[in-house]
Design an enzyme around this catalytic site. Structure first.
Site, mmCIF file in Angstrom:
data_model
loop_
_atom_site.group_PDB
_atom_site.id
_atom_site.type_symbol
_atom_site.label_atom_id
_atom_site.label_comp_id
_atom_site.label_asym_id
_atom_site.label_seq_id
_atom_site.Cartn_x
_atom_site.Cartn_y
_atom_site.Cartn_z
ATOM 1 N N TYR A 50 -12.252 -1.841 -4.268
ATOM 2 C CA TYR A 50 -12.807 -2.009 -2.924
ATOM 3 C C TYR A 50 -14.329 -1.879 -2.897
ATOM 4 C CZ TYR A 50 -8.180 -2.109 -0.730
ATOM 5 O OH TYR A 50 -6.906 -2.470 -0.324
ATOM 6 N N HIS B 53 -2.228 -5.563 1.191
ATOM 7 C CA HIS B 53 -3.508 -6.234 0.952
ATOM 8 C C HIS B 53 -3.250 -7.723 0.767
ATOM 9 C CE1 HIS B 53 -7.436 -7.126 -0.872
ATOM 10 N NE2 HIS B 53 -6.769 -7.843 -1.770
ATOM 11 N N ASN C 71 -2.139 -0.408 6.602
ATOM 12 C CA ASN C 71 -1.657 -1.658 7.201
ATOM 13 C C ASN C 71 -0.712 -2.429 6.266
ATOM 14 O OD1 ASN C 71 -3.603 -2.390 5.395
ATOM 15 N ND2 ASN C 71 -4.873 -3.538 6.816
ATOM 16 N N THR D 101 -5.878 -7.413 10.320
ATOM 17 C CA THR D 101 -6.124 -6.147 9.610
ATOM 18 C C THR D 101 -5.526 -4.961 10.355
ATOM 19 O OG1 THR D 101 -8.193 -7.089 8.756
ATOM 20 C CG2 THR D 101 -7.955 -4.680 8.657
ATOM 21 N N ARG E 273 2.235 -6.953 8.579
ATOM 22 C CA ARG E 273 1.485 -5.792 9.078
ATOM 23 C C ARG E 273 2.023 -5.299 10.418
ATOM 24 N NH1 ARG E 273 -4.584 -7.639 7.009
ATOM 25 N NH2 ARG E 273 -4.589 -6.354 5.121
ATOM 26 N N LYS F 107 0.826 -1.219 0.000
ATOM 27 C CA LYS F 107 0.000 0.000 0.000
ATOM 28 C C LYS F 107 0.860 1.269 0.000
ATOM 29 C CE LYS F 107 -3.884 -2.428 2.094
ATOM 30 N NZ LYS F 107 -5.049 -2.373 3.010
ATOM 31 N N GLU G 28 -9.008 -10.280 -8.447
ATOM 32 C CA GLU G 28 -8.085 -9.177 -8.143
ATOM 33 C C GLU G 28 -6.828 -9.253 -9.006
ATOM 34 O OE1 GLU G 28 -9.676 -8.815 -3.528
ATOM 35 O OE2 GLU G 28 -7.646 -9.563 -3.884
HETATM 36 N N1 UDP Z 1 -9.835 -0.657 6.761
HETATM 37 C C1 UDP Z 1 -9.914 0.566 7.392
HETATM 38 N N2 UDP Z 1 -10.639 0.652 8.561
HETATM 39 C C2 UDP Z 1 -11.285 -0.413 9.095
HETATM 40 C C3 UDP Z 1 -11.219 -1.653 8.436
HETATM 41 C C4 UDP Z 1 -10.479 -1.741 7.279
HETATM 42 O O1 UDP Z 1 -9.337 1.547 6.928
HETATM 43 O O2 UDP Z 1 -11.943 -0.265 10.148
HETATM 44 C C5 UDP Z 1 -9.066 -0.776 5.503
HETATM 45 C C6 UDP Z 1 -7.734 -1.520 5.683
HETATM 46 O O3 UDP Z 1 -6.773 -0.899 4.840
HETATM 47 C C7 UDP Z 1 -8.094 -2.909 5.193
HETATM 48 C C8 UDP Z 1 -9.072 -2.607 4.072
HETATM 49 O O4 UDP Z 1 -9.822 -1.504 4.549
HETATM 50 O O5 UDP Z 1 -6.957 -3.633 4.756
HETATM 51 C C9 UDP Z 1 -10.015 -3.726 3.695
HETATM 52 O O6 UDP Z 1 -10.672 -4.167 4.876
HETATM 53 P P1 UDP Z 1 -10.865 -5.712 5.170
HETATM 54 O O7 UDP Z 1 -11.882 -5.832 6.258
HETATM 55 O O8 UDP Z 1 -11.134 -6.444 3.891
HETATM 56 O O9 UDP Z 1 -9.458 -6.157 5.784
HETATM 57 P P2 UDP Z 1 -8.297 -7.080 5.177
HETATM 58 O O10 UDP Z 1 -8.953 -8.171 4.370
HETATM 59 O O11 UDP Z 1 -7.422 -6.181 4.337
HETATM 60 O O12 UDP Z 1 -7.571 -7.606 6.377
HETATM 61 MG MG MG Z 2 -10.290 -7.967 2.797
#
Ligand code: UDP
Ligand code: MG
Length: 139
Positions: free
Chosen positions: A51, A117, A114, A93, A104, A11, A128
């Site tokens: 997204y 992805h 974080n 996450t 992360r 990212k 994707e």
């Molecule tokens: N994200 C955020 N705030 C939150 C949850 C997620 O900014 O409360 C962002 C974070 O960058 C995350 C992305 O949105 O990686 C996608 O969220 P997801 O729940 O799919 O998490 P991931 O699969 O990336 O662990």
């Molecule tokens: Mg996700």
């Protein structure tokens, strides 16, 4: 192919912090074979599309702004059980909850920024990957 492929992005904040090389090294140390890799930048429209599943979430606008704020690295990775293996490897996450030593935990600076992805299913890994790599069907 299915089951052995996942998709990742490094990212914008991790790239801006100078951690692109460290993260790529960590990915290969984890036994993930890099099948394709691209240094690129998402437009706001592309980030919205990538997204789209999160469009109703309160963090969506911030996430889209962040993900289009600077260059990223997009990559297709191969390993047995790639999706689950990579999600374990990158950690939770929220970097604050991510296991010590995970990507992360090492390179993430907030729940939004974080570091990386990781796809959440075999189906989404393919969707994707194809989003970034038109030649994906050859992999
Ligand atoms: N994200 C955020 N705030 C939150 C949850 C997620 O900014 O409360 C962002 C974070 O960058 C995350 C992305 O949105 O990686 C996608 O969220 P997801 O729940 O799919 O998490 P991931 O699969 O990336 O662990
Ligand atoms: Mg996700």
């Amino acid at each position: 192919m299915s089951g052995n492929i996942t998709f990742t992005m490094i990212k914008p904040k991790a790239v801006a912090d100078g951690n692109m090389g460290n993260i790529i090294a960590k990915i290969t140390e984890g036994g993930f074979n890099i099948k394709a890799m691209k240094f690129t930048r998402l437009t706001k429209e592309q980030a919205e599309k990538f997204y789209a599943v999160h469009s109703a979430r309160p963090f969506f606008n911030g996430l889209v702004t962040f993900m289009s704020s600077g260059p990223i690295v997009a990559a297709i990775l191969e390993k047995e059980e790639a999706v689950q293996s990579y999600r374990n490897y990158i950690g939770a996450t929220n970097p604050a909850d991510a296991a010590a030593g995970s990507i992360r935990a090492l390179y993430g600076t907030s729940i939004e920024a974080n570091a990386v992805h990781g796809s959440d299913s075999d189906e989404n890994a393919i969707i994707e990957g194809a989003f970034f790599f038109s030649e994906f069907e050859r992999f």
